[in-house]
Write a protein that holds these residues in place. Structure first.
Motif, PDB file in Angstrom:
ATOM      1  N   ILE A  83      -6.273  13.772   2.835  1.00  0.00           N
ATOM      2  CA  ILE A  83      -5.044  13.661   2.052  1.00  0.00           C
ATOM      3  C   ILE A  83      -5.373  13.121   0.662  1.00  0.00           C
ATOM      4  O   ILE A  83      -6.440  12.543   0.435  1.00  0.00           O
ATOM      5  N   THR A  84      -4.423  13.310  -0.232  1.00  0.00           N
ATOM      6  CA  THR A  84      -4.550  12.790  -1.590  1.00  0.00           C
ATOM      7  C   THR A  84      -3.416  11.815  -1.853  1.00  0.00           C
ATOM      8  O   THR A  84      -2.246  12.110  -1.596  1.00  0.00           O
ATOM      9  N   CYS A  85      -3.762  10.641  -2.346  1.00  0.00           N
ATOM     10  CA  CYS A  85      -2.767   9.616  -2.687  1.00  0.00           C
ATOM     11  C   CYS A  85      -2.811   9.345  -4.185  1.00  0.00           C
ATOM     12  O   CYS A  85      -3.887   9.383  -4.805  1.00  0.00           O
ATOM     13  N   ILE A  86      -1.665   9.063  -4.747  1.00  0.00           N
ATOM     14  CA  ILE A  86      -1.584   8.690  -6.151  1.00  0.00           C
ATOM     15  C   ILE A  86      -1.482   7.177  -6.233  1.00  0.00           C
ATOM     16  O   ILE A  86      -0.553   6.571  -5.679  1.00  0.00           O
ATOM     17  N   ALA A  87      -2.436   6.557  -6.922  1.00  0.00           N
ATOM     18  CA  ALA A  87      -2.473   5.102  -7.022  1.00  0.00           C
ATOM     19  C   ALA A  87      -2.704   4.686  -8.471  1.00  0.00           C
ATOM     20  O   ALA A  87      -2.804   5.525  -9.377  1.00  0.00           O
ATOM     21  N   ALA A  88      -2.787   3.381  -8.704  1.00  0.00           N
ATOM     22  CA  ALA A  88      -2.880   2.868 -10.070  1.00  0.00           C
ATOM     23  C   ALA A  88      -4.244   3.098 -10.699  1.00  0.00           C
ATOM     24  O   ALA A  88      -4.357   3.211 -11.920  1.00  0.00           O
ATOM     25  N   ARG A  89      -5.286   3.193  -9.880  1.00  0.00           N
ATOM     26  CA  ARG A  89      -6.632   3.363 -10.421  1.00  0.00           C
ATOM     27  C   ARG A  89      -7.538   3.947  -9.345  1.00  0.00           C
ATOM     28  O   ARG A  89      -7.184   3.902  -8.161  1.00  0.00           O
ATOM     29  N   PRO A  90      -8.693   4.437  -9.708  1.00  0.00           N
ATOM     30  CA  PRO A  90      -9.616   4.988  -8.719  1.00  0.00           C
ATOM     31  C   PRO A  90     -10.156   3.903  -7.796  1.00  0.00           C
ATOM     32  O   PRO A  90     -10.145   2.713  -8.111  1.00  0.00           O
ATOM     33  N   MET A  91     -10.610   4.323  -6.631  1.00  0.00           N
ATOM     34  CA  MET A  91     -11.246   3.450  -5.658  1.00  0.00           C
ATOM     35  C   MET A  91     -12.643   3.995  -5.349  1.00  0.00           C
ATOM     36  O   MET A  91     -12.845   5.212  -5.356  1.00  0.00           O
ATOM     37  N   PRO A  92     -13.612   3.118  -5.057  1.00  0.00           N
ATOM     38  CA  PRO A  92     -14.977   3.595  -4.819  1.00  0.00           C
ATOM     39  C   PRO A  92     -15.103   4.381  -3.518  1.00  0.00           C
ATOM     40  O   PRO A  92     -14.371   4.140  -2.554  1.00  0.00           O
ATOM     41  N   GLN A  93     -16.028   5.299  -3.505  1.00  0.00           N
ATOM     42  CA  GLN A  93     -16.306   6.063  -2.297  1.00  0.00           C
ATOM     43  C   GLN A  93     -16.753   5.105  -1.188  1.00  0.00           C
ATOM     44  O   GLN A  93     -17.509   4.171  -1.411  1.00  0.00           O
ATOM     45  N   GLY A  94     -16.252   5.351   0.035  1.00  0.00           N
ATOM     46  CA  GLY A  94     -16.580   4.486   1.154  1.00  0.00           C
ATOM     47  C   GLY A  94     -15.613   3.332   1.347  1.00  0.00           C
ATOM     48  O   GLY A  94     -15.724   2.590   2.332  1.00  0.00           O
ATOM     49  N   CYS A  95     -14.657   3.180   0.436  1.00  0.00           N
ATOM     50  CA  CYS A  95     -13.684   2.093   0.554  1.00  0.00           C
ATOM     51  C   CYS A  95     -12.828   2.286   1.810  1.00  0.00           C
ATOM     52  O   CYS A  95     -12.285   3.367   2.041  1.00  0.00           O
ATOM     53  N   PRO A  96     -12.684   1.261   2.650  1.00  0.00           N
ATOM     54  CA  PRO A  96     -11.830   1.383   3.842  1.00  0.00           C
ATOM     55  C   PRO A  96     -10.367   1.580   3.456  1.00  0.00           C
ATOM     56  O   PRO A  96      -9.886   1.033   2.463  1.00  0.00           O
ATOM     57  N   VAL A  97      -9.663   2.347   4.272  1.00  0.00           N
ATOM     58  CA  VAL A  97      -8.243   2.605   4.049  1.00  0.00           C
ATOM     59  C   VAL A  97      -7.480   2.134   5.289  1.00  0.00           C
ATOM     60  O   VAL A  97      -7.792   2.550   6.413  1.00  0.00           O
ATOM     61  N   ARG A  98      -6.500   1.260   5.063  1.00  0.00           N
ATOM     62  CA  ARG A  98      -5.717   0.718   6.176  1.00  0.00           C
ATOM     63  C   ARG A  98      -4.246   1.069   6.009  1.00  0.00           C
ATOM     64  O   ARG A  98      -3.719   1.067   4.897  1.00  0.00           O
ATOM     65  N   LEU A  99      -3.597   1.340   7.128  1.00  0.00           N
ATOM     66  CA  LEU A  99      -2.159   1.570   7.133  1.00  0.00           C
ATOM     67  C   LEU A  99      -1.492   0.221   7.410  1.00  0.00           C
ATOM     68  O   LEU A  99      -1.659  -0.348   8.488  1.00  0.00           O
ATOM     69  N   ILE A 100      -0.750  -0.308   6.440  1.00  0.00           N
ATOM     70  CA  ILE A 100      -0.184  -1.649   6.576  1.00  0.00           C
ATOM     71  C   ILE A 100       1.340  -1.641   6.730  1.00  0.00           C
ATOM     72  O   ILE A 100       1.940  -2.701   6.932  1.00  0.00           O
ATOM     73  N   ARG A 101       1.952  -0.472   6.631  1.00  0.00           N
ATOM     74  CA  ARG A 101       3.390  -0.386   6.894  1.00  0.00           C
ATOM     75  C   ARG A 101       3.707   0.998   7.433  1.00  0.00           C
ATOM     76  O   ARG A 101       3.401   2.013   6.803  1.00  0.00           O
ATOM     77  N   SER A 102       4.333   1.021   8.611  1.00  0.00           N
ATOM     78  CA  SER A 102       4.647   2.280   9.261  1.00  0.00           C
ATOM     79  C   SER A 102       6.084   2.685   8.957  1.00  0.00           C
ATOM     80  O   SER A 102       7.026   1.967   9.307  1.00  0.00           O
ATOM     81  N   GLN A 103       6.255   3.827   8.337  1.00  0.00           N
ATOM     82  CA  GLN A 103       7.596   4.314   8.042  1.00  0.00           C
ATOM     83  C   GLN A 103       8.330   4.699   9.318  1.00  0.00           C
ATOM     84  O   GLN A 103       9.543   4.494   9.435  1.00  0.00           O
ATOM     85  N   ALA A 104       7.606   5.211  10.285  1.00  0.00           N
ATOM     86  CA  ALA A 104       8.236   5.569  11.560  1.00  0.00           C
ATOM     87  C   ALA A 104       8.821   4.338  12.240  1.00  0.00           C
ATOM     88  O   ALA A 104       9.920   4.384  12.815  1.00  0.00           O
ATOM     89  N   ALA A 105       8.110   3.204  12.185  1.00  0.00           N
ATOM     90  CA  ALA A 105       8.623   1.963  12.778  1.00  0.00           C
ATOM     91  C   ALA A 105       9.851   1.475  12.035  1.00  0.00           C
ATOM     92  O   ALA A 105      10.834   1.026  12.652  1.00  0.00           O
ATOM     93  N   LEU A 106       9.826   1.555  10.717  1.00  0.00           N
ATOM     94  CA  LEU A 106      10.989   1.154   9.922  1.00  0.00           C
ATOM     95  C   LEU A 106      12.200   2.023  10.251  1.00  0.00           C
ATOM     96  O   LEU A 106      13.324   1.513  10.401  1.00  0.00           O
ATOM     97  N   ASP A 107      11.969   3.320  10.370  1.00  0.00           N
ATOM     98  CA  ASP A 107      13.076   4.243  10.668  1.00  0.00           C
ATOM     99  C   ASP A 107      13.654   3.981  12.062  1.00  0.00           C
ATOM    100  O   ASP A 107      14.875   4.016  12.256  1.00  0.00           O
ATOM    101  N   ALA A 108      12.773   3.724  13.034  1.00  0.00           N
ATOM    102  CA  ALA A 108      13.246   3.475  14.403  1.00  0.00           C
ATOM    103  C   ALA A 108      14.112   2.225  14.456  1.00  0.00           C
ATOM    104  O   ALA A 108      15.145   2.189  15.135  1.00  0.00           O
ATOM    105  N   ALA A 109      13.713   1.177  13.736  1.00  0.00           N
ATOM    106  CA  ALA A 109      14.508  -0.051  13.711  1.00  0.00           C
ATOM    107  C   ALA A 109      15.814   0.159  12.960  1.00  0.00           C
ATOM    108  O   ALA A 109      16.865  -0.362  13.361  1.00  0.00           O
TER     109      ALA A 109
END
Length: 839
Positions: A410-436
């Motif tokens: 996938i491609t994300c639009i962010a404020a600046r580039p990130m180095p190759q190999g940088c870990p990516v974490r999901l810290i907020r689930s939209q599905a969980a927010l919608d279910a609540a």
């Protein structure tokens, strides 16, 4: 959503086992509904912002609490009120009125920390179910039995540090035990933490913990200034979150009565996700279902809810670095992928106005495309975190623009580039927010399973019976006589289909049976009306136990024995002034005696040395787990004084005929608590450093046994099962040969505060306050308040310092006796909360 009550019994070859109750948090009405929807068997919450350990939560008022109880009871869920803080003298009647009110509103149990409040409830209203909070610091069989037999409690919430064998031993006594199952872990044993209180005035024992343990600290060698904790280990006091979802079999075998999920400060989506994950795991275990895909979904739900990574180390008797989150104290989310490339995009010019309506200004927004390879699926609206391993402070976040499966890019639009190999974490689930969010418009968060029985016999009344699937309640409604069909006869399947239409009720049909004669004619509107009547009667039947409760009688108070009676029963305890010292070595004890000290208190484990002066009083540890029982047995002696650190040791001392003095870690903040311990056999109390002078005066006016207070020394602010020295990364797992233990060590905070650290041979850590307490200038006020024992805590002093402080204390008492002034407070010391009462 499927739901099995906690009464489900699992048959095995050895014995029948019962699923624990699934206990969920609710810091708000929205979180309460989420807990019900998620499948909680019970929910704990608070009324208002007083008397509970999460006073910053939204909490409930009387109207929302009453409605919450109604919704919960219809769903088959119990409701517990948290009253888990120490209670001041001027608050006791208010706390009791709160219990009276919530009992009338439908509370099923009260969770209590304060021993005085517990005693009042046991005496006044034995019908009120009381659970001992984990804040009460109970962690063994003897302490649990004392709570049950003396305080009349039904359930003991055990310390989070206990192992499965310890839990099993307590549960085997028949006492119902509650165990911490999921969520934030405290670094310190609950109920023993004074860190937030003495370093910032916000007490964990009063529900206002500021969580200073989550801030950065480095381990230092005080003699050299060397920093011993390596880069990346900046959160020396920050544990991971507990997670026991893979330990359900062992918890069931240990006969755990209730598994608690932490989180009254957490959002509704967190509550829904975590509770539903555990509910499904419980149900699959009960039904002996093994589903790899369901297991993966549950773990994904938990990882995408707030977490600091997970551990179940305590359950398995471990407390090493696998317990800790040294790298960060905020949400880690779930690791979902890796950056495989970035591309800077053209800057964007934007005009914006200041927040106070100022003039417009030009802003330049930088942008970049970040390309991510996914190891886990993501959904549109999820929030991703990019945190480089070599520069974690330069992290940024970006939303997911579309659903994407595992293995895709996938491609994300962010404020600046990130180095190759940088870990990516999901810290907020939209599905969980919608279910609540969907629960906001749902009238019934969870429908209770019922069986439906319809009887349509010619010439007899039409009857509809609804029965709760768990057998707890049943109701029948009777309609008109059943007549022959004039045109088309009704079938059993048609009657079942219409009888099952329970959508406007809090029920759902789990099974339906119909008895119908051939040739019956019946209008379905008649059936709907009778079914609605049955549903209403079932509602009334379910709620009946709370509706018929007798109001609690507020006139019955705890017996107040006369001072004369208490004095005569307390033996020959003296109320004259006594100079005391807490010493850990023979040389400190000798220095104290030579300076004029009269009573020397020594940690029991140190007293095994034979070169201590005779007559030293043993101090039992504030933690009394299975491995400490032999120490207690060895030092409890008939007619001998002993300082006890929890109710287990208190009970052991009484059984052995000793003269127990309560250490300050058994909080005595009100006269109800004081009287109860006096009646049980306490021969002295040491006052908590959280007490103000006015509170001490109130206790002193009632006390008939000596009251003591530490007037000089650094207060112990934390006791941890985890050895804080392990942050250095050099643990050899042999405390006797550990070189670090022999050094003068401390942790240093971001503000430069230095807090001394000591560890014992069991790898348990004690952390001490950054500044010493000095109440010597206030001897006159303390004497007038009824204090008769004054102690110098020499734990961190050398022989010369000990002698100086003892001499200074004696001189101060003499000066006051002769109408002179006490000495000035020593530089760098403070008066704690003596003149700064806690909120």
């Amino acid at each position: 959503m499927k739901h099995l009550s906690n009464s489900v019994t699992l048959q095995s070859n050895a014995m029948a086992a019962v699923l624990p109750e699934l206990l969920a948090p609710a810091g708000s009405p929205a979180a309460f509904r989420a807990a019900i929807a998620g499948g909680a068997d019970a929910i704990y919450c608070a009324l208002g912002d007083s008397f509970n350990a999460r006073r910053s939560a939204e909490n409930f008022d009387k109207d929302t609490f009453a409605e919450a109880c109604r919704i919960a009871h219809l769903a088959g869920t119990r409701v517990y009120l948290t009253l888990n803080v120490v209670i001041r003298e001027d608050e006791m009647e208010q706390a009791l009125r709160l219990v009276r009110d919530v009992w009338a509103l439908g509370a099923d149990a009260i969770i209590v920390q304060d021993w005085g409040l517990m005693a009042e409830l046991h005496h006044r209203w034995p019908e009120v179910e009381v659970h001992v909070s984990t804040q009460a610091n109970v962690h063994d069989v003897r302490g649990s039995l004392w709570c049950s037999e003396k305080m009349g409690v039904k359930r003991v919430t055990l310390s989070r540090e206990l192992s499965l064998p310890e839990i099993k031993a307590i549960a085997a006594t028949g006492i119902e035990v509650e165990v911490f199952g999921h969520g934030a872990l405290c670094f310190c044993y609950s109920g023993l933490c004074l860190f937030s209180s003495l370093n910032g005035g916000r007490s964990a024992n009063r529900g206002l913990c500021a969580q200073p343990c989550r801030l950065p600290y480095e381990l230092i060698d005080c003699s050299t200034g060397e920093v011993l904790s390596p880069a990346g280990n900046g959160r020396a006091l920050c544990p991971k979150d507990a997670c026991t979802i893979d330990d359900i079999k062992e918890l069931v075998e240990a006969r755990v009565g209730s598994l608690k999920i932490e989180g009254r400060m957490k959002s509704p989506d967190y509550v829904l996700s975590v509770v539903s994950a555990y509910r499904d795991a419980f149900d699959d275990f009960a039904n002996q279902v093994t589903d790899k895909n369901a297991h993966e979904i549950r773990h994904r739900k938990l990882a995408r809810s707030f977490n600091r990574d997970f551990t179940d180390a305590y359950l398995w008797g471990r407390s090493g670095n696998e317990l800790m989150s040294y790298g960060r104290s905020n949400n880690r989310g779930q690791l979902v992928g890796t950056v495989i490339g970035s591309r800077k995009l053209p800057d964007v010019k934007k005009r914006s106005r200041g927040s106070q309506g100022g003039r417009e200004r030009n802003r330049t927004l930088t942008r970049a495309e970040i390309y991510v390879s996914l190891d886990e699926p993501v959904g549109k609206g999820d929030l991703l975190e990019f945190r480089p391993l070599d520069d974690p402070d330069s992290f940024l976040t970006a939303p997911v623009n579309e659903d994407a499966p595992r293995g895709s890019r996938i491609t994300c639009i962010a404020a600046r580039p990130m180095p190759q190999g940088c870990p990516v974490r999901l810290i907020r689930s939209q599905a969980a927010l919608d279910a609540a969010a969907r629960l906001e418009d749902v009238e019934v968060p969870r429908r209770r399973p019922v069986t439906v029985f319809v009887q349509a016999k010619l010439g007899e009344p039409l009857t509809v019976t609804l029965s709760c699937e768990d057998g707890s309640a049943s109701a029948t409604a009777i309609g008109p006589l059943v007549e022959p069909a004039r045109t088309k006869e009704v079938t059993a399947s048609e009657l079942a289909e219409h009888a099952n239409r329970l959508g406007a009720t809090p029920f759902v049909a789990s099974s339906t049976s119909v008895e119908v004669d051939a040739g019956v004619g019946l209008g379905f509107s008649v059936l709907h009306k009778v079914r609605a009547q049955a549903a209403q009667r079932l509602i009334e039947e379910i709620l009946a136990p709370w509706a018929v409760r007798e109001p609690l009688d507020v006139s019955t108070s705890l017996p107040s024995d006369s001072p004369a009676a208490l004095t005569s029963s307390s033996g020959d305890e003296s109320l004259s002034q006594e100079i005391c010292v807490l010493a850990e070595t023979p040389s400190i004890a000798e220095a104290a005696l030579q300076a004029g000290a009269e009573r020397i208190y020594v940690p029991a484990l140190e007293l095994v040395q034979t070169d201590f002066p005779s007559g030293c009083i043993p101090i039992l540890d504030e933690v009394c787990r299975d491995d400490y029982q032999e120490v207690v047995k060895r030092f409890v002696k008939a007619n001998a004084p002993i300082a006890v650190g929890n109710v287990s040791e208190f009970a052991a001392s009484l059984a052995g005929g000793a003269k127990p003095e309560l250490r300050s870690c058994i909080p005595v903040h009100n006269t109800s608590c004081l009287r109860m311990f006096e009646r049980e056999g306490a021969k002295g109390i040491w006052l908590s450093p959280e007490l103000s002078l006015s509170e001490i005066e109130q206790l002193g006016a009632q006390a008939t046994i000596p009251m003591g207070i530490v007037v000089y020394g650094r207060a112990r602010v934390m006791t941890s099962e985890h050895c804080v020295l392990q942050v250095a990364g050099k643990c050899i797992h042999d405390c006797g040969r550990c070189e670090l233990r022999n050094k003068d060590l401390a942790i240093r905070g971001v503000r430069g505060d230095i807090l001394p650290v000591r560890t014992d041979m069991a790898s348990r850590s004690r952390i001490y306050a950054a500044q010493p307490l000095d109440l010597v200038p206030n001897i006159a006020e303390l004497l007038n308040a009824g204090v008769s024992r004054f102690a110098v805590d020499a734990t961190l002093l050398d022989e010369k310092q000990t002698a100086h402080e003892v001499s200074r204390l004696i001189a101060a008492i003499r000066a006051i006796t002769h109408g002179k002034k006490a000495p000035q407070r020593e530089k760098g010391a403070n008066s704690g909360h003596l003149f700064a009462p806690l909120a």
